[in-house]
Design a protein around this motif. Structure first.
Motif, short mmCIF file in Angstrom:
data_model
loop_
_atom_site.label_atom_id
_atom_site.label_comp_id
_atom_site.label_asym_id
_atom_site.label_seq_id
_atom_site.Cartn_x
_atom_site.Cartn_y
_atom_site.Cartn_z
N SER A 1 0.82 -1.22 0.00
CA SER A 1 0.00 0.00 0.00
C SER A 1 0.85 1.26 0.00
O SER A 1 0.38 2.33 -0.40
CB SER A 1 -0.91 0.02 1.23
OG SER A 1 -0.18 0.29 2.41
N ALA A 2 2.08 1.16 0.48
CA ALA A 2 3.00 2.30 0.60
C ALA A 2 2.44 3.37 1.54
O ALA A 2 2.88 4.53 1.51
CB ALA A 2 3.31 2.90 -0.76
N LYS A 3 1.50 3.00 2.40
CA LYS A 3 0.95 3.94 3.38
C LYS A 3 1.83 4.02 4.63
O LYS A 3 1.69 4.94 5.43
CB LYS A 3 -0.45 3.50 3.80
CG LYS A 3 -1.50 3.58 2.70
CD LYS A 3 -1.88 5.02 2.42
CE LYS A 3 -3.01 5.10 1.41
NZ LYS A 3 -3.38 6.51 1.11
N PHE A 4 2.75 3.07 4.76
CA PHE A 4 3.58 2.99 5.96
C PHE A 4 5.03 2.79 5.53
O PHE A 4 5.31 2.26 4.46
CB PHE A 4 3.13 1.83 6.84
CG PHE A 4 1.65 1.83 7.12
CD1 PHE A 4 1.11 2.59 8.15
CD2 PHE A 4 0.78 1.09 6.31
CE1 PHE A 4 -0.25 2.60 8.39
CE2 PHE A 4 -0.58 1.10 6.55
CZ PHE A 4 -1.10 1.86 7.58
N SER A 5 5.94 3.21 6.38
CA SER A 5 7.37 3.04 6.09
C SER A 5 8.12 2.82 7.39
O SER A 5 7.74 3.35 8.45
CB SER A 5 7.92 4.27 5.36
OG SER A 5 7.78 5.44 6.15
N LEU A 6 9.18 2.02 7.30
CA LEU A 6 10.01 1.80 8.48
C LEU A 6 10.71 3.09 8.87
O LEU A 6 11.15 3.86 8.01
CB LEU A 6 11.06 0.72 8.19
CG LEU A 6 10.58 -0.70 7.89
CD1 LEU A 6 11.77 -1.61 7.67
CD2 LEU A 6 9.69 -1.22 9.00
#
Length: 457
Positions: A248-253
């Motif tokens: 989704s690319a809504k979150f990132s480390l």
């Protein structure tokens, strides 16, 4: 601090409780109100939904307790317990009586969340057509999440015997406002409770928006589904759901591991979710308790200092592993896990790093590469930890990364041991002592409830 004199009657006495903090959620606070008077408008439904989040954040549930208590039963080799609360000492000793106050409160808090969610779902007709899907999705997310964790604590593991006959917890799908003979609900099987959680979370995934402030969104539901399917051994669906969140690319480390556990420095400052948090319980100086802070942090950081990490736990970390930086001695020289130093830190229910590791394990077991090859997902986690890439991975490699990445955050020591059929301390994974008893007060109140094996009534 823990109030041991609070007595609840679990699912049977859970009535409509509408409570919220206007400082945190900008809504008028309510106490106990009759349903016929309380839920009359769309705003009342929203207040009830906020009340469900409020109940979820109680210290014995997703304020940390339900996650911490699982690990207390399974971490004898990695931590020393110095606490004075007898009920928690009983968990550490793997000898829990049927009147354990913490076990009782987790059950009661869970059914309060479920009842609040049921009240929301029973009154969706009062919500506008534009808001109804989101409202329904949030209520079902909370109900599905809670049923999943209740059945893991109060029922046998999915792979421990037959889930179609092993008893889980009662399934209640309508509001409880008064106690009648109809309120006496039997325990459903483990398989039935898992299916209810899957149904709720799938509905939530389909109805929730992609973004929803700090409330649950569609990817929160996908993430918990991924965790549930992994626990169940359904690796195809585990990989699929984990991939939905990652792709989704809504979150990132976070660039640095420690940044997932922000610490503003001893002040009552609320810190928003990080880019890595898929779902977290919000904690502020005015609302909520972070039970992890209470027991893990020393008095240097507003905690009780009851949990000390054994030096040996760090022995299998690679020297360059940045995650070692989260373990430090306090002023008394005791080794602490600094993930929980912030007294008002949010409780991370599930974060992106876990989804990478779920996808890696599921793909490895299946011999597939849904979204990415297992070695690539593991290397994403290792790169953030400052470690070099692996050329290939084994299942042991993946489990070691889970241990290092997620330690002490979510009951993983117990739940992973059960699904992997590993001994837990001196006990086999299927020991009756590793399942919470049904609270005595509920056994006494509900003649249809059957106690778990190994516990006398």
């Amino acid at each position: 601090m823990k109030k041991l004199n609070k007595i609840y009657i679990g699912a049977l006495s859970t009535v409509l409780i509408l409570s919220a903090c206007n400082k945190q959620l900008d809504l008028k606070p309510f106490q106990q109100i009759q349903q016929s008077q309380a839920i009359l408008t769309a705003q009342d439904v929203q207040i009830t939904l906020v009340g469900a989040y409020n109940r979820a954040g109680l210290s014995d549930l997703y304020g940390g307790g339900a996650l911490l208590y699982a690990d207390l039963m399974a971490t004898q080799t990695v931590l020393d317990w110095q606490g004075t609360f007898q009920g928690l000492t009983q968990m550490v000793n793997q000898s829990i009586p049927i009147d354990n106050g913490f076990v009782n409160s987790t059950w009661s808090d869970g059914y309060q969340v479920i009842n609040q969610a049921n009240n929301v779902l029973a009154n969706l007709s009062k919500v506008s057509s534009a808001n109804a899907p989101r409202t329904e999705g949030e209520a079902k997310f909370l109900r599905g999440l809670t049923y999943f964790d209740l059945v893991r604590l109060y029922g046998k593991a999915w792979n421990d015997g037959d889930p179609n006959t092993n008893l889980g917890v009662p399934i209640v799908l309508t509001p409880t406002t008064v106690i009648t003979s109809a309120s006496y609900v039997s325990r459903s099987t483990v398989a039935q409770v898992y299916q209810q959680a899957i149904t709720d979370l799938t509905d939530a995934e389909n109805k929730l928006p992609a973004t929803n402030s700090f409330y649950a969104n569609k990817y929160s539901a996908s993430a918990i589904l991924a965790r549930l399917y992994l626990q169940k051994g359904d690796y195809i669906n585990a990989a699929t759901e984990a991939n939905k969140v990652i792709s989704s690319a809504k979150f990132s480390l976070n660039a640095n591991y420690a940044d997932e556990f922000p610490y503003p420095g001893g002040t009552a400052v609320h810190v928003d979710n990080t880019s890595e948090d898929v779902f977290a319980i919000q904690v502020t100086g005015q609302q909520g308790t972070n039970a992890f802070n209470t027991y893990f942090a020393s008095s240097d950081n507003a905690g009780r200092g009851d949990i000390i990490i054994k030096d040996s736990f760090l022995g299998d970390f690679e020297d360059a592993d940045a995650r070692l930086g989260i373990y430090n001695p306090d002023s008394d020289g005791n080794l602490r896990c600094d993930k929980f130093d912030n007294e008002f830190g949010n409780v991370h229910i599930i974060r992106l790093a876990e989804l990478y590791l779920i996808r890696a394990e599921a793909n490895f077991r299946l011999g597939t590469a849904t979204g990415a090859a297992p070695v690539d997902d593991v290397n994403v986690i290792r790169t953030r930890a400052g470690l070099g890439d692996l050329a290939e991975v084994t299942l042991d490699d993946i489990m070691l990364e889970r241990r290092h990445e997620l330690a002490f955050e979510g009951g993983f020591f117990l739940h992973d041991a059960k699904r992997l059929q590993q001994d837990v301390g001196a006990l086999p994974f299927g020991s009756n002592k590793l399942v919470f008893p049904i609270p005595l007060q509920d056994i006494n109140a509900n003649p249809k409830l059957i106690q778990n094996p190994g516990y006398g009534n």
